[in-house]
Design an enzyme around this catalytic site. Sequence first.
Site, PDB file in Angstrom:
ATOM      1  CB  THR A   1       8.499  14.673  95.577  1.00 49.30           C
ATOM      2  OG1 THR A   1       6.954  14.836  95.254  1.00 49.30           O
ATOM      3  CG2 THR A   1       8.556  14.097  96.893  1.00 49.30           C
ATOM      4  CG  ASP A   2      11.445  15.253  90.656  1.00 51.48           C
ATOM      5  OD1 ASP A   2      10.952  14.088  90.851  1.00 51.48           O
ATOM      6  OD2 ASP A   2      12.711  15.621  90.424  1.00 51.48           O
ATOM      7  CD  GLN A   3       6.585  14.470  84.936  1.00 49.30           C
ATOM      8  OE1 GLN A   3       7.327  15.457  84.476  1.00 49.30           O
ATOM      9  NE2 GLN A   3       5.450  14.239  83.944  1.00 49.30           N
TER      10      GLN A   3
END
Length: 138
Positions: A15-17
Amino acid sequence: MLVSKSEIEVRYAETDQMGIVYHANYLIWMEVGRTKLIQDLGFSYAELESEGILSPVIDLEIAYKKPLRYGETATVHTWIEEYNGMRIVYGYEIFTPSGEVAIQAKSSHVCVQKDTFKPIKFRKLYPVWHEAYEKAKK
């Protein structure tokens, strides 16, 4: 048409930020789907590579529809969209746990000799694979 299905548990590292799956990770999941489809047809991509044949991506289309998040399970559907004996186009849909389409994609490939990157006539060198792809395609 044969549709192969794979489930993937979304890991935190994917996942990203924003807390959703980083877009490039879908490419890895598409590879999981291709490998599973080839296995479902009774073949092994690793075996093909051991014979000096590679199958590079020559084109990619991807449409992002819905996000997937950490802890969810993605379901990857993979099929043979097009096949002409040299070039193959795989189709993909990756679904959210609620059954919504997260992505729709296609990847185009050709088989080449590992040493020269020269395309091969897949249908001629691998007639059993060729027949299976013809039967399985859309």
